[in-house]
Write a protein that holds these residues in place. Structure first.
Motif, mmCIF file in Angstrom:
data_model
loop_
_atom_site.group_PDB
_atom_site.id
_atom_site.type_symbol
_atom_site.label_atom_id
_atom_site.label_comp_id
_atom_site.label_asym_id
_atom_site.label_seq_id
_atom_site.Cartn_x
_atom_site.Cartn_y
_atom_site.Cartn_z
ATOM 1 N N GLN A 105 0.614 2.510 -5.977
ATOM 2 C CA GLN A 105 -0.484 2.080 -5.100
ATOM 3 C C GLN A 105 -0.544 0.553 -4.998
ATOM 4 O O GLN A 105 -0.816 0.004 -3.930
ATOM 5 C CB GLN A 105 -1.810 2.637 -5.619
ATOM 6 C CG GLN A 105 -1.974 4.128 -5.417
ATOM 7 C CD GLN A 105 -3.235 4.656 -6.082
ATOM 8 O OE1 GLN A 105 -3.378 4.575 -7.306
ATOM 9 N NE2 GLN A 105 -4.154 5.191 -5.280
ATOM 10 N N ALA A 108 2.059 -0.580 -2.589
ATOM 11 C CA ALA A 108 1.626 -0.341 -1.212
ATOM 12 C C ALA A 108 0.640 -1.414 -0.753
ATOM 13 O O ALA A 108 0.690 -1.873 0.402
ATOM 14 C CB ALA A 108 0.994 1.043 -1.094
ATOM 15 N N ILE A 109 -0.245 -1.848 -1.652
ATOM 16 C CA ILE A 109 -1.210 -2.887 -1.301
ATOM 17 C C ILE A 109 -0.500 -4.210 -1.047
ATOM 18 O O ILE A 109 -0.794 -4.921 -0.073
ATOM 19 C CB ILE A 109 -2.253 -3.052 -2.422
ATOM 20 C CG1 ILE A 109 -3.129 -1.799 -2.512
ATOM 21 C CG2 ILE A 109 -3.125 -4.280 -2.186
ATOM 22 C CD1 ILE A 109 -4.054 -1.784 -3.717
ATOM 23 N N LYS A 111 2.532 -4.667 -0.075
ATOM 24 C CA LYS A 111 3.251 -4.562 1.204
ATOM 25 C C LYS A 111 2.292 -4.751 2.375
ATOM 26 O O LYS A 111 2.614 -5.431 3.362
ATOM 27 C CB LYS A 111 3.946 -3.199 1.310
ATOM 28 C CG LYS A 111 5.182 -3.058 0.431
ATOM 29 C CD LYS A 111 5.842 -1.700 0.645
ATOM 30 C CE LYS A 111 7.126 -1.571 -0.180
ATOM 31 N NZ LYS A 111 7.788 -0.248 0.011
ATOM 32 N N GLU A 112 1.105 -4.185 2.262
ATOM 33 C CA GLU A 112 0.126 -4.290 3.344
ATOM 34 C C GLU A 112 -0.376 -5.724 3.509
ATOM 35 O O GLU A 112 -0.665 -6.169 4.624
ATOM 36 C CB GLU A 112 -1.051 -3.365 3.054
ATOM 37 C CG GLU A 112 -2.085 -3.318 4.166
ATOM 38 C CD GLU A 112 -3.213 -2.345 3.867
ATOM 39 O OE1 GLU A 112 -4.197 -2.333 4.625
ATOM 40 O OE2 GLU A 112 -3.095 -1.598 2.862
ATOM 41 N N LEU A 113 -0.454 -6.455 2.405
ATOM 42 C CA LEU A 113 -0.993 -7.818 2.445
ATOM 43 C C LEU A 113 0.065 -8.878 2.697
ATOM 44 O O LEU A 113 -0.244 -10.074 2.751
ATOM 45 C CB LEU A 113 -1.721 -8.126 1.131
ATOM 46 C CG LEU A 113 -2.976 -7.280 0.863
ATOM 47 C CD1 LEU A 113 -3.550 -7.614 -0.506
ATOM 48 C CD2 LEU A 113 -4.019 -7.510 1.953
ATOM 49 N N THR A 114 1.322 -8.459 2.843
ATOM 50 C CA THR A 114 2.398 -9.404 3.163
ATOM 51 C C THR A 114 3.115 -8.935 4.427
ATOM 52 O O THR A 114 4.290 -8.545 4.384
ATOM 53 C CB THR A 114 3.400 -9.523 1.995
ATOM 54 O OG1 THR A 114 3.831 -8.194 1.606
ATOM 55 C CG2 THR A 114 2.756 -10.208 0.809
ATOM 56 N N PRO A 115 2.429 -8.979 5.565
ATOM 57 C CA PRO A 115 3.040 -8.511 6.817
ATOM 58 C C PRO A 115 4.074 -9.503 7.340
ATOM 59 O O PRO A 115 4.166 -10.634 6.867
ATOM 60 C CB PRO A 115 1.836 -8.424 7.766
ATOM 61 C CG PRO A 115 0.912 -9.487 7.264
ATOM 62 C CD PRO A 115 1.060 -9.467 5.763
ATOM 63 N N GLN A 118 9.817 -7.570 5.068
ATOM 64 C CA GLN A 118 10.039 -6.394 4.230
ATOM 65 C C GLN A 118 9.901 -6.761 2.763
ATOM 66 O O GLN A 118 10.334 -7.830 2.330
ATOM 67 C CB GLN A 118 11.435 -5.821 4.477
ATOM 68 C CG GLN A 118 11.582 -5.129 5.823
ATOM 69 C CD GLN A 118 12.921 -4.415 5.919
ATOM 70 O OE1 GLN A 118 13.931 -4.888 5.400
ATOM 71 N NE2 GLN A 118 12.927 -3.261 6.568
ATOM 72 N N THR A 122 10.891 -3.740 -5.581
ATOM 73 C CA THR A 122 9.547 -3.769 -6.135
ATOM 74 C C THR A 122 9.468 -3.141 -7.523
ATOM 75 O O THR A 122 10.247 -2.262 -7.868
ATOM 76 C CB THR A 122 8.576 -3.032 -5.207
ATOM 77 O OG1 THR A 122 9.055 -1.702 -4.987
ATOM 78 C CG2 THR A 122 8.448 -3.755 -3.876
ATOM 79 N N SER A 253 -8.433 -10.642 -1.136
ATOM 80 C CA SER A 253 -8.541 -9.328 -0.503
ATOM 81 C C SER A 253 -9.310 -8.340 -1.377
ATOM 82 O O SER A 253 -9.102 -8.260 -2.601
ATOM 83 C CB SER A 253 -7.155 -8.763 -0.212
ATOM 84 O OG SER A 253 -7.251 -7.428 0.255
ATOM 85 N N LYS A 255 -8.851 -5.300 -1.394
ATOM 86 C CA LYS A 255 -7.969 -4.175 -1.722
ATOM 87 C C LYS A 255 -7.587 -4.156 -3.200
ATOM 88 O O LYS A 255 -7.155 -3.123 -3.713
ATOM 89 C CB LYS A 255 -6.719 -4.214 -0.834
ATOM 90 C CG LYS A 255 -7.039 -4.016 0.641
ATOM 91 C CD LYS A 255 -5.799 -3.926 1.491
ATOM 92 C CE LYS A 255 -6.172 -3.776 2.971
ATOM 93 N NZ LYS A 255 -6.956 -2.539 3.217
#
Length: 417
Positions: A105, A108-109, A111-115, A118, A122, A253, A255
């Motif tokens: 998880q 995933a966070i 990845k979401e916060l580093t748009p 790629q 990890t 964030s 998140k």
């Protein structure tokens, strides 16, 4: 005023209101990593691994919370850095949560916060880890691969660590290009600093950090590099990929809150071996070195940490003083297990000589441990800065003179027996 009276008065004046063990510092490392940040290398003034060797707030920043970045795809790898003092890796108090947030998880966070790119290679620890949740990977936005990572922990929001981790370090002790610390609208403290992995810049690896400490006691510490690994990897781009604004967004964030909320509150800071914030080590050191008749060209520090730069005409030499207070049941016995001498008044003393972190720089150190748990450490370098460059072949003071400072009976004026 005679020298003895002047020193005694300075020590007593600086010590007004001092209470031993009130604040804990991140010795963060080596112990942590002073395991970090030793004392990280604590010394550590240059890298981002948690270790304490550093001094004062510079120590806290340089030690940081992130460890080395070797690629792995394991969710809870054993190679991730350990947590803060007081966690099972460095003390008796467990800091693990229930495991409500897994390593997957956290990946995933991140990845979401580093748009815009790629995230690969990890690895992460979830909140059930005794070493604390952590996530990292290699970010690629098409302009060069860069290591990035985030560590989460709970701290005493009113403690010294919360302050030191979010305060710009002394530019004379830490080499950086820019630094900003601020208090946000919700009372959180934020540090944004752009520095280097190595204090002497022997490699062009840059290390940029964002650290957030909230009133609830949450600490979010993020770092990024301009290389696919913190150390040992070739630089892949001029700068790390995220701007200071993006790093701020990353650590602030919401998140991360579920993971932080799953961790138990941190105990009030009262750790063994903490720095003495009520004592002006700088003033005492300035007085003690006068007898050697070497001009002082610079000085600085705060609380139980201080330094002077002495120059006899053959190059500047940095002399550092660190004062720590240990509890009665937690002496630094491992540091004094061998090579010590017994001095008057029950003092144990130890002298060491060896290379420092920077090329060509040596460190000569005198350590003195008193029966009341007060430890005085004096370190001299053959350079004006701990990170070099070397300005002379040896420090300006001899090891005998360093020991003389460390075991000086004048310290009794500060801590009566």
């Amino acid at each position: 005023m005679p020298f003895e009276d002047e020193l005694g008065e300075a020590l007593r004046r600086a010590g007004d209101g001092f209470t031993a063990d009130r604040h804990a510092l991140v010795d963060a490392g080596e112990r942590r990593g002073r395991r970090l940040v030793a004392r990280r290398r604590a010394s550590v003034i240059g890298g981002s691994v948690l270790a304490l060797a550093v001094i004062g707030s510079a120590g806290a920043w340089t030690t940081g919370l992130l460890g080395g970045s070797g690629p792995s795809n394991v969710a809870t790898p054993s190679g991730l850095p350990t947590g803060l003092p007081g966690q099972s890796g460095g003390g008796a108090v467990s800091r693990a949560g229930t495991g409500a947030v897994s390593g997957e998880q956290l990946i995933a966070i991140l990845k979401e916060l580093t748009p815009g790119g790629q995230l690969t290679d990890t690895e992460a620890r979830g909140t059930d880890s005794e070493m604390g949740p952590h996530v990292r990977g290699v970010f690629d936005d098409g302009k060069g691969k860069a290591a990035i990572g985030v560590s989460l922990t709970r701290i005493d929001p009113t403690g010294q660590m919360a302050t030191d981790m979010t305060k710009c370090p002394d530019a004379k002790q830490v080499d950086y290009d820019s630094c900003k610390d601020e208090v946000l609208a919700d009372g959180s403290r934020l540090l944004l600093i752009q520095g280097y992995e190595y204090p002497d810049r022997r490699e062009p690896t840059k290390s940029w950090r964002a650290t957030l400490a909230t009133p609830q006691g949450f600490l979010v510490d993020a770092s990024e590099w301009n290389a696919p690994a913190e150390k040992g990897a070739k630089v892949s781009r001029p700068n790390p990929p995220l701007t200071t604004a993006q790093m701020k967004t990353l650590v602030t964030s919401d998140k991360w809150r579920p993971a932080l909320n799953d961790l138990p509150p941190a105990p009030t800071e009262n750790q063994p071996g903490t720095s003495a914030p009520g004592f002006d080590a700088k003033a005492g050191l300035e007085i003690l070195v006068r007898k050697y008749d070497v001009p002082t060209t610079d000085s600085g520090g705060a609380g139980g940490d201080g330094y002077v730069v002495l120059d006899d005409g053959n190059g500047g030499s940095r002399i550092e003083l660190r004062i720590q207070q240990y509890g009665p049941n937690e002496p630094p016995s491992s540091d004094f297990a061998s090579g010590t001498t017994s001095e008057p008044n029950g003092i144990q003393a130890k002298v060491t000589q060896g290379p420092a972190d920077a090329k060509g720089v040596v460190a000569w150190r005198a350590d003195a441990l008193r029966a009341n748990g007060v430890r005085v450490t004096v370190t001299a370098y053959n350079a004006q800065e701990r990170g070099g460059p070397a300005t002379r072949t040896a420090p300006v003071l001899t090891v005998a003179q360093l020991k003389e400072i460390a075991v000086s009976p004048k310290w009794k004026d500060r801590w009566g027996r």
